[in-house]
Design a protein around this motif. Structure first.
Motif, PDB file in Angstrom:
ATOM      1  N   THR A   1       2.846   8.138 -10.886  1.00 13.87           N
ATOM      2  CA  THR A   1       3.775   9.119 -10.353  1.00 13.87           C
ATOM      3  C   THR A   1       5.130   8.945 -11.025  1.00 13.87           C
ATOM      4  N   ASP A   2       6.048   9.830 -10.689  1.00 11.35           N
ATOM      5  CA  ASP A   2       7.425   9.706 -11.172  1.00 11.35           C
ATOM      6  C   ASP A   2       8.400   9.556 -10.019  1.00 11.35           C
ATOM      7  N   ASP A   3       7.873   9.290  -8.817  1.00 15.09           N
ATOM      8  CA  ASP A   3       8.690   9.171  -7.609  1.00 15.09           C
ATOM      9  C   ASP A   3       8.351   7.849  -6.918  1.00 15.09           C
ATOM     10  N   GLN A   4       9.340   6.986  -6.776  1.00 14.16           N
ATOM     11  CA  GLN A   4       9.105   5.680  -6.167  1.00 14.16           C
ATOM     12  C   GLN A   4       8.689   5.795  -4.711  1.00 14.16           C
ATOM     13  N   SER A   5       9.219   6.778  -4.001  1.00 12.83           N
ATOM     14  CA  SER A   5       8.858   6.943  -2.595  1.00 12.83           C
ATOM     15  C   SER A   5       7.380   7.307  -2.444  1.00 12.83           C
ATOM     16  N   VAL A   6       6.835   8.039  -3.412  1.00  6.72           N
ATOM     17  CA  VAL A   6       5.410   8.369  -3.371  1.00  6.72           C
ATOM     18  C   VAL A   6       4.571   7.108  -3.534  1.00  6.72           C
ATOM     19  N   ALA A   7       4.963   6.251  -4.475  1.00  5.29           N
ATOM     20  CA  ALA A   7       4.236   4.997  -4.677  1.00  5.29           C
ATOM     21  C   ALA A   7       4.355   4.086  -3.461  1.00  5.29           C
ATOM     22  N   ASP A   8       5.528   4.039  -2.830  1.00  2.00           N
ATOM     23  CA  ASP A   8       5.707   3.208  -1.641  1.00  2.00           C
ATOM     24  C   ASP A   8       4.848   3.711  -0.479  1.00  2.00           C
ATOM     25  N   ALA A   9       4.804   5.031  -0.298  1.00  3.49           N
ATOM     26  CA  ALA A   9       3.985   5.587   0.778  1.00  3.49           C
ATOM     27  C   ALA A   9       2.505   5.328   0.532  1.00  3.49           C
ATOM     28  N   TRP A  10       2.084   5.421  -0.729  1.00  4.07           N
ATOM     29  CA  TRP A  10       0.691   5.137  -1.092  1.00  4.07           C
ATOM     30  C   TRP A  10       0.342   3.678  -0.773  1.00  4.07           C
ATOM     31  N   ALA A  11       1.254   2.755  -1.098  1.00  5.59           N
ATOM     32  CA  ALA A  11       1.016   1.337  -0.808  1.00  5.59           C
ATOM     33  C   ALA A  11       1.015   1.074   0.691  1.00  5.59           C
ATOM     34  N   ALA A  12       1.853   1.782   1.435  1.00  7.38           N
ATOM     35  CA  ALA A  12       1.907   1.578   2.885  1.00  7.38           C
ATOM     36  C   ALA A  12       0.602   1.967   3.548  1.00  7.38           C
ATOM     37  N   GLU A  13      -0.113   2.952   2.994  1.00  6.30           N
ATOM     38  CA  GLU A  13      -1.365   3.406   3.571  1.00  6.30           C
ATOM     39  C   GLU A  13      -2.576   2.627   3.058  1.00  6.30           C
ATOM     40  N   THR A  14      -2.361   1.741   2.101  1.00  4.40           N
ATOM     41  CA  THR A  14      -3.490   1.018   1.495  1.00  4.40           C
ATOM     42  C   THR A  14      -3.227  -0.490   1.461  1.00  4.40           C
ATOM     43  N   PHE A  15      -2.468  -0.921   0.506  1.00  3.14           N
ATOM     44  CA  PHE A  15      -2.272  -2.358   0.292  1.00  3.14           C
ATOM     45  C   PHE A  15      -1.619  -3.026   1.489  1.00  3.14           C
ATOM     46  N   ASP A  16      -0.586  -2.402   2.039  1.00  6.25           N
ATOM     47  CA  ASP A  16       0.134  -3.026   3.153  1.00  6.25           C
ATOM     48  C   ASP A  16      -0.783  -3.216   4.360  1.00  6.25           C
ATOM     49  N   LEU A  17      -1.702  -2.274   4.585  1.00  6.65           N
ATOM     50  CA  LEU A  17      -2.654  -2.431   5.691  1.00  6.65           C
ATOM     51  C   LEU A  17      -3.579  -3.617   5.446  1.00  6.65           C
ATOM     52  N   LYS A  18      -4.025  -3.800   4.209  1.00  5.06           N
ATOM     53  CA  LYS A  18      -4.903  -4.932   3.888  1.00  5.06           C
ATOM     54  C   LYS A  18      -4.197  -6.259   4.149  1.00  5.06           C
ATOM     55  N   ARG A  19      -2.980  -6.362   3.650  1.00  2.00           N
ATOM     56  CA  ARG A  19      -2.278  -7.631   3.827  1.00  2.00           C
ATOM     57  C   ARG A  19      -1.928  -7.875   5.285  1.00  2.00           C
ATOM     58  N   ARG A  20      -1.661  -6.799   6.026  1.00  2.00           N
ATOM     59  CA  ARG A  20      -1.384  -6.974   7.451  1.00  2.00           C
ATOM     60  C   ARG A  20      -2.615  -7.530   8.169  1.00  2.00           C
ATOM     61  N   LYS A  21      -3.780  -7.007   7.815  1.00  2.00           N
ATOM     62  CA  LYS A  21      -4.999  -7.515   8.438  1.00  2.00           C
ATOM     63  C   LYS A  21      -5.256  -8.961   8.032  1.00  2.00           C
ATOM     64  N   LEU A  22      -5.071  -9.272   6.752  1.00  2.00           N
ATOM     65  CA  LEU A  22      -5.278 -10.642   6.296  1.00  2.00           C
ATOM     66  C   LEU A  22      -4.307 -11.600   6.964  1.00  2.00           C
ATOM     67  N   ASP A  23      -3.056 -11.175   7.097  1.00  2.00           N
ATOM     68  CA  ASP A  23      -2.065 -12.026   7.757  1.00  2.00           C
ATOM     69  C   ASP A  23      -2.423 -12.221   9.221  1.00  2.00           C
ATOM     70  N   LYS A  24      -2.930 -11.155   9.855  1.00  2.00           N
ATOM     71  CA  LYS A  24      -3.313 -11.262  11.265  1.00  2.00           C
ATOM     72  C   LYS A  24      -4.471 -12.229  11.447  1.00  2.00           C
ATOM     73  N   GLU A  25      -5.467 -12.134  10.570  1.00  2.00           N
ATOM     74  CA  GLU A  25      -6.620 -13.012  10.694  1.00  2.00           C
ATOM     75  C   GLU A  25      -6.287 -14.451  10.337  1.00  2.00           C
ATOM     76  N   GLY A  26      -5.365 -14.635   9.430  1.00  2.00           N
ATOM     77  CA  GLY A  26      -5.013 -15.997   9.042  1.00  2.00           C
ATOM     78  C   GLY A  26      -3.917 -16.604   9.883  1.00  2.00           C
ATOM     79  N   GLU A  27      -3.380 -15.835  10.819  1.00  2.00           N
ATOM     80  CA  GLU A  27      -2.273 -16.318  11.627  1.00  2.00           C
ATOM     81  C   GLU A  27      -2.802 -17.009  12.876  1.00  2.00           C
ATOM     82  N   SER A  28      -2.329 -18.195  13.164  1.00  2.00           N
ATOM     83  CA  SER A  28      -2.741 -18.927  14.356  1.00  2.00           C
ATOM     84  C   SER A  28      -1.987 -18.413  15.576  1.00  2.00           C
TER      85      SER A  28
END
Length: 593
Positions: free
Chosen positions: A432-459
């Motif tokens: 893309t040519d818009d940083q906000s588009v890339a950030d929104a794309w990551a929020a709907e994909t990568f950020d969800l994955k890491r949130r789940k991983l952090d939740k599962e690995g969190e005591s």
């Protein structure tokens, strides 16, 4: 009584603190500070659905739609040049599948299934990206599910032109505009950013390699977790490289690449040669120096010690090694083929307790006469002219490209890899040519994955700490609920025990010294004469001495016909100074009375 007062005081402090906290929470609610569901330490299960990009997007792929993937992506049918046919084919296997571990429900990625094979796959952009006035942003995820031994996981942004018209012929020589992503072999961990620059004079292309990041990039190669790689190239020739939203490299296309975009305006003259008489030696041997007459170059460095003597217990007739007396000739020994059998040698046991065996020789010592090879001392070279360098001439190939951002248009995105590790997962590619588009794309994909991983690995404890840091007033509650009961236990157990021990110690001390205890009923107004003297076997030596002194005074008074003073001059203070317990005053009457 003291314990009760302390208990009431602590309980009062507890209720006061709780009331204060309750009032504080009420004020927060009145001020609009309300604890929302997002502040709840119990995080709900992360739900995922395939993202839909919005805004200016040239390419977006989440790999969740298998049918759409088959229509968009093209497997390479090409062969590599200059290698054997059995390894020249791009026959590496690709599959669209879910991650091996901790994936989101419904989320799929493109996985390189084979290792030690060439693999290539590509897809055309929705529309070509042109380097004009808008930045280029490339973002994608990589999960090295089996780690990485040697190989790459980078993207190639293929250049627009005839050579990329048929993606089935995609191979290592296919022209690309930018190559970006991780690569590793051995201990060399890289995060590539390479662009191909076009020479404005002759139209040739050359690769420009970005400087290495300041931060280490080893973690993505070994933790087997998803990582997000982002490249941002701007029209002002600046660039930024991010790993998991964190900037790890940045700079300028003109200054931070090797070789540089613009060549030097001057170069060494290839026609210029060093003159034969040019002397580059700073120091030379002194031509006037002569070797001294007493200099002996043939003297050995080590000589026998003339002062050494052979020890008396040296066993000169005993050899160092003797045949093993326990050795036996093998049964299959053939004297004709193997020769005469001889027992193997072993260290002579007689030499173990002796200083040595065999012929004695004096030890070697440094030769004081040794001087070695003679060399003339060095002096400054009078003909020294310095280090020779060819003269500089104008660079005939010099050019100055002030805007290297204007690269070749991008027509497609491709993966052309060779790896010693398999199960490399690629996901959520966006251009893309818009940083906000890339950030929104990551929020709907990568950020969800890491949130789940952090939740599962969190005591549970770490969750509690995180939530408490978000709500600092909870620390006061913890102190009251946990700290005050501990204080109460210490007060009632340890405190009372120490008081009882102190009371017992005072009672015992009073018994030893006959001191007046608080429980004794003594009427201070009674006449001292009415107090019965205490004469027991437990009287101290001080009392006995007082009675003997009193008796002596009575005898002296009787002999002189006088009377003894009825009052004993040694008072309670005197007894106290003598180290005894305070006693009531004693009276002595004369014998005459």
């Amino acid at each position: 009584m003291d314990k009760r007062l302390l208990s009431f005081l602590i309980i009062g402090v507890v209720f006061l603190c709780l009331a204060t906290l309750s009032q504080s929470e009420s004020e927060d609610e009145d001020d609009g500070v309300v604890v929302t569901e997002e502040q709840d330490p119990v995080i709900e299960d992360v739900s995922y659905r395939s993202p839909t990009p919005s805004g200016s997007v040239y390419f977006a792929e989440h790999f969740d739609d298998t049918q759409q993937f088959k229509k968009k992506w093209v497997l390479s049918e090409a062969k590599k040049d200059d290698i054997d046919d059995d390894i020249a084919k791009y026959d590496g296997k690709w599959e669209v599948e879910a991650p091996q571990n901790n994936g989101l429900s419904g989320d799929f990625g493109l996985v390189l299934k084979s290792k030690a094979k060439h693999a290539a796959i590509s897809a055309r952009l929705d529309r070509p990206f042109k380097f004009t006035v808008k930045p280029l942003i490339v973002q994608y995820e990589v999960t090295l599910q089996e780690g990485q031994e040697c190989g790459g996981a980078y993207l190639k942004l293929l250049s627009h032109g005839k050579q990329t018209a048929d993606l089935r012929q995609f191979h290592d020589k296919t022209p690309y505009t930018i190559m970006f992503g991780p690569d590793k072999c051995g201990n060399d961990h890289k995060l590539h950013f390479i662009f191909r620059h076009k020479n404005p004079l002759n139209g040739t292309f050359s690769e420009k390699h970005c400087k290495k990041p300041k931060d280490r990039v080893e973690e993505p190669f070994k933790d087997k977790l998803p990582h997000l790689f982002t490249l941002h190239v701007r029209p002002d020739n600046t660039f930024t490289v991010k790993l998991d939203h964190q900037v790890i490299n940045e700079g300028n296309l003109l200054d931070d690449f090797t070789p540089p975009v613009n060549p030097s305006p001057e170069i060494d003259d290839p026609e210029d040669k060093k003159p034969a008489e040019w002397d580059e030696r700073e120091k030379i041997p002194d031509p006037e120096a002569r070797k001294p007459d007493d200099w002996d170059e043939d003297a050995p460095a080590m000589v026998p010690d003339a002062t050494a003597t052979k020890p008396d217990s040296w066993l000169e007739d005993e050899p160092d090694m003797i045949p093993d007396p326990n050795a036996e000739k093998p049964d299959d020994w053939d004297s004709y083929l193997d020769g005469d059998w001889e027992a193997p040698l072993i260290p002579n046991p007689l030499c173990e307790s002796a200083p040595g065996c065999g012929p004695w020789k004096p030890p070697q010592i440094n030769n004081p006469a040794y001087k070695g090879k003679w060399h003339a001392p060095l002096i400054d070279n009078p003909n020294y002219k310095g280090k020779w360098k060819p003269r500089r001439i104008p660079n005939p190939y010099f050019f100055e490209d002030k805007n290297p951002f204007r690269m070749t248009d991008i027509a497609a995105v491709g993966l052309e890899l060779w790896s010693m590790s398999n199960m490399i997962l690629f996901d959520n590619i966006i251009i893309t040519d818009d940083q906000s588009v890339a950030d929104a794309w990551a929020a709907e994909t990568f950020d969800l994955k890491r949130r789940k991983l952090d939740k599962e690995g969190e005591s549970l404890f770490s969750r509690l700490v995180t939530y408490t840091n978000e709500q600092p007033w909870l620390w006061a509650v913890y102190i009251i609920v946990i700290g005050l009961p501990i204080v109460l236990v210490l007060v009632f157990c340890c405190g009372s025990s120490s008081q009882e021990k102190e009371e017992q110690r005072r009672v015992a001390e009073a018994k030893k010294t006959d001191a007046v205890s608080p429980d004794d009923d003594v009427d201070e107004d009674d006449d001292a004469s009415q107090q019965a003297p205490v004469n027991t076997d437990s009287n101290s030596q001080l009392e006995t001495q007082q009675e003997e002194e009193g008796a002596g005074e009575e005898e002296e008074a009787e002999a002189s016909g006088g009377e003894v003073d009825a009052e004993e001059p040694k008072t309670e203070e005197a007894v106290s100074e003598a180290g005894g317990a305070p006693r009531s005053p004693k009276k002595h009457t004369s014998r005459k009375e």
